[in-house]
Write a protein that holds these residues in place. Structure first.
Motif: not given
Length: 209
Positions: A164-173
């Motif tokens: 989840x955290x990696x997706x947050x960083x990758x998508x800037x969300x």
């Protein structure tokens, strides 16, 4: 038979009245002014220095500024400040006043000091409660989204949270916003099969795709 005199309500009891005669540099305080500062009425001599002594050090500059404006113009003035009682208790107050002008000079400044500690504390508590409620709701979304990824990918909770955290960083969300999107995508809409779950979650994780 005389009717009993109503006792002043709390708001009245916490509103002090002051009067400053400029030519004589003489002060008068109502009983409430003394009590607000932690004294019995007339226990101390009402003076400007005494009043200044009970102003929070960080607020003395603003108090003096509006007071000087009142002395020079006589126009209405007001300011919020923190007062310190005799025992060092910090209270919240609003100073409101104006002047009486005679022959072009301010001869009297008069006004009120209103103790607003209770409403300020209530508002602060209300804001804190709202912040806590929002934080709890956001954390619940993160926990639920983590559980969804655990079930979907067959991973433990630590790995699911890291994904989840990696997706947050990758998508800037923001993490909580991403988790909320996952939670919103999880329920199966009417007429859709459960096998669509992976596609819905993927759309939440990769919104641009």
């Amino acid at each position: 038979m005389e009717e009993p005199v109503d006792a002043p309500d709390e708001a009245e009891a916490l509103t002090g009245v002051f009067l400053f005669r400029v030519p004589e540099s003489a002060w008068w305080w109502s009983d409430e002014m003394y009590r607000m500062l932690g004294y019995d009425p007339d226990e101390v001599t009402a003076t400007g220095d005494m009043l200044d002594r009970h102003v929070h050090p960080d607020d003395r500059k603003s108090i003096r500024r509006v007071w000087d404006q009142g002395l020079s113009t006589g126009l209405p003035f007001s300011t919020y400040y923190r007062l310190l009682t005799r025992d060092g208790e910090e209270r919240h107050a609003v100073l409101v006043g104006d002047g009486r002008v005679d022959d072009g000079s301010v001869v009297v400044l008069r006004g009120f000091v209103v103790d607003v500690t209770e409403p300020v504390q209530k508002q602060a508590q209300k804001s804190a409660d709202a912040d806590i409620a929002r934080a709890r709701a956001s954390q619940e979304d993160v926990d639920v989204a983590r559980g969804v990824l655990m079930a979907l990918y067959g991973v433990n909770e630590d790995v699911a949270l890291r994904v989840l955290r990696r997706h947050s960083q990758q998508t800037n969300v923001k993490l909580r916003a991403l988790a909320h999107a996952v939670v919103e995508a999880t329920p199966t809409p009417p007429g859709h099969g459960q096998h669509d779950l992976h596609q819905r979650i993927a759309q939440a994780l990769y919104p641009e795709a």
